[in-house]
Write a protein that holds these residues in place. Sequence first.
Motif, PDB file in Angstrom:
ATOM      1  N   LYS A  11     -10.656 -26.480  -7.395  1.00  0.00           N
ATOM      2  CA  LYS A  11     -10.846 -25.121  -8.923  1.00  0.00           C
ATOM      3  C   LYS A  11     -12.048 -24.721  -8.420  1.00  0.00           C
ATOM      4  CE  LYS A  11      -7.453 -27.684 -11.877  1.00  0.00           C
ATOM      5  NZ  LYS A  11      -8.017 -28.056 -12.830  1.00  0.00           N
TER       6      LYS A  11
ATOM      7  N   GLY B 122      -7.476 -23.815  -2.961  1.00  0.00           N
ATOM      8  CA  GLY B 122      -7.195 -23.895  -3.728  1.00  0.00           C
ATOM      9  C   GLY B 122      -8.182 -22.059  -4.882  1.00  0.00           C
TER      10      GLY B 122
ATOM     11  N   ASN C 226      -7.220 -18.709  -4.253  1.00  0.00           N
ATOM     12  CA  ASN C 226      -6.235 -18.497  -5.135  1.00  0.00           C
ATOM     13  C   ASN C 226      -6.758 -17.317  -6.396  1.00  0.00           C
ATOM     14  OD1 ASN C 226      -4.387 -19.951  -2.911  1.00  0.00           O
ATOM     15  ND2 ASN C 226      -4.278 -21.517  -4.372  1.00  0.00           N
ATOM     16  N   THR C 227      -7.711 -18.377  -6.708  1.00  0.00           N
ATOM     17  CA  THR C 227      -7.838 -17.267  -8.246  1.00  0.00           C
ATOM     18  C   THR C 227      -8.878 -16.190  -7.988  1.00  0.00           C
ATOM     19  OG1 THR C 227      -8.706 -19.489  -9.492  1.00  0.00           O
ATOM     20  CG2 THR C 227      -9.757 -18.602  -9.990  1.00  0.00           C
TER      21      THR C 227
ATOM     22  N   ALA D 100      -6.044 -14.044  -7.032  1.00  0.00           N
ATOM     23  CA  ALA D 100      -5.517 -12.984  -8.487  1.00  0.00           C
ATOM     24  C   ALA D 100      -6.267 -11.938  -8.957  1.00  0.00           C
ATOM     25  CB  ALA D 100      -5.102 -13.960  -9.355  1.00  0.00           C
TER      26      ALA D 100
ATOM     27  N   VAL E 129      -0.009 -14.015  -6.681  1.00  0.00           N
ATOM     28  CA  VAL E 129      -0.468 -16.056  -5.678  1.00  0.00           C
ATOM     29  C   VAL E 129       0.615 -16.291  -6.345  1.00  0.00           C
ATOM     30  CG1 VAL E 129      -2.562 -15.944  -5.352  1.00  0.00           C
ATOM     31  CG2 VAL E 129      -1.758 -17.262  -7.583  1.00  0.00           C
TER      32      VAL E 129
ATOM     33  N   SER F   3       1.272 -21.224  -6.944  1.00  0.00           N
ATOM     34  CA  SER F   3       0.315 -21.817  -6.163  1.00  0.00           C
ATOM     35  C   SER F   3      -1.074 -22.148  -7.504  1.00  0.00           C
ATOM     36  CB  SER F   3      -1.159 -20.206  -5.463  1.00  0.00           C
ATOM     37  OG  SER F   3      -0.103 -20.185  -4.496  1.00  0.00           O
TER      38      SER F   3
ATOM     39  N   CYS G  10      -3.993 -22.461  -9.344  1.00  0.00           N
ATOM     40  CA  CYS G  10      -4.706 -20.351  -9.866  1.00  0.00           C
ATOM     41  C   CYS G  10      -5.489 -20.569 -10.937  1.00  0.00           C
ATOM     42  CB  CYS G  10      -4.187 -19.497  -9.570  1.00  0.00           C
ATOM     43  SG  CYS G  10      -4.558 -18.205  -9.471  1.00  0.00           S
ATOM     44  N   GLU G  11      -6.478 -20.505 -11.552  1.00  0.00           N
ATOM     45  CA  GLU G  11      -7.491 -20.609 -12.689  1.00  0.00           C
ATOM     46  C   GLU G  11      -6.849 -18.615 -12.721  1.00  0.00           C
ATOM     47  OE1 GLU G  11      -9.993 -23.983 -12.848  1.00  0.00           O
ATOM     48  OE2 GLU G  11     -10.319 -23.082 -11.363  1.00  0.00           O
ATOM     49  N   HIS G  12      -5.888 -18.293 -13.514  1.00  0.00           N
ATOM     50  CA  HIS G  12      -6.326 -17.163 -13.983  1.00  0.00           C
ATOM     51  C   HIS G  12      -6.932 -16.666 -15.333  1.00  0.00           C
ATOM     52  CE1 HIS G  12      -2.944 -16.295 -11.578  1.00  0.00           C
ATOM     53  NE2 HIS G  12      -2.023 -17.277 -11.746  1.00  0.00           N
TER      54      HIS G  12
END
Length: 398
Positions: free
Chosen positions: A194, A217, A220-221, A224, A230, A233, A235-237
């Motif tokens: 994260k 991971g 991915n954030t 995005a 993503v 996945s 992901c912390e949008h």
Amino acid sequence: MRFRTLDDMGDIGGKRVLVREDLNVPIMDGKISDDTRLRATVETLSELADRGAKVLVLAHFGRPKGIASGENSLMRIVPGLAAVLGREVAFISQGSPEAVLALPDGSIAVFENTRFNAGEEANDPLFARELAALGDLYVNDAFSAAHRAHASTEGVAHLLPAFAGRAMQAELEALQNALGSPDRPVAAVVGGAKVSSKLDVLKHLVARVDHLIIGGGMANTFLAARGVGVGKSLCEHDLAGTAEAILTAADTAGCTVHLPYDVVVATELKPHAATRIANVHEVAADEMILDIGPAAAEALADVLKTCRTLVWNGPLGAFETPPFDAATVMLARTAAALTREGSLVSVAGGGDTVAALNHAGVADDFSFVSTAGGAFLEWMEGRILPGVAALESNRINA
Ligand code: ADP
Ligand code: MG
């Protein structure tokens, strides 16, 4: 470097030396399941005993929160420590200066769990004074506990002549070489699960490294935030704005950020799941990004070949589940080979990172692998560790 080491202690024959170590080893079915931390004490404890000191080891064990119990007694660790040291180790349950004086010169004793006293975690000056009364000199050899300002890591370090033990010294020197005054260019790999757990790390690094490689991971954030779909996945949008701010800060500082352009995707995270290598712009709505792709990994290996220093925290993919370990293993092996050739200084840390390097079979080839966990991450965040600061400011004459 401003801290003093065992080389600065002078003649310690007959002197009482308090040594803060990390004896907080994992126990499974009543047995020590990993003695890494015990082995890290050997150099300092053996040297002090061989130089004729009365060595009293201070350490915590578990989280007893000021309450004594057999379960959390350091007595449980004594046989394991003695085995690793190949020497007898005594145990002192109640601290009295006389009990320590009565130890033979050149002997080693362990003092009961410092956290049995609520004054330990409170850094109570009274408890620090009680500890200081047990010794003539103080050595801190536990980098992994140095991010906590406790009586045995910080308070007592202001009351006696204080020195860094050999393991502490090695760790501080390695970290200094990696981010303090490193050979450039410097690359940092930051991966793991994260972004939210490593925001301060990223913010600190962008101003200090030439290449910031983002994987795991966390990538991915960032993807995005740049408008990449993503799928499912990790992901912390909600951190899109933060990710953008980090990218802008990197740009301002002249730090090149490397995000993957191909990724390994699957619809389930399980061993040997059906996978697909996709361009980051082609991830389907039901897919998860679980590793960075082979082309991206290859490009990162080329980046490392141009660098002189590497700091690594966090795996590039879900490495516990093959085949999502591929990029992590490949880049770790590249870093190890460059280190062996002498072109790269490589420092790594973090619980899962150490596991990943062991999985890749290269932990021993890195210049330095820190097992310090929390303290290593705080150092990556650029924080001053209270236990280290106390060593650096101490000038009490031995
Ligand atoms: P460390 O302990 O070294 O600081 P972290 O705890 O931050 O590392 O992250 C390690 C975890 O991140 C691992 O359990 C790994 O499986 C997970 N991870 C890495 N990449 C991904 C990904 N793409 N999707 C889900 N989990 C990931
Ligand atoms: Mg972890």
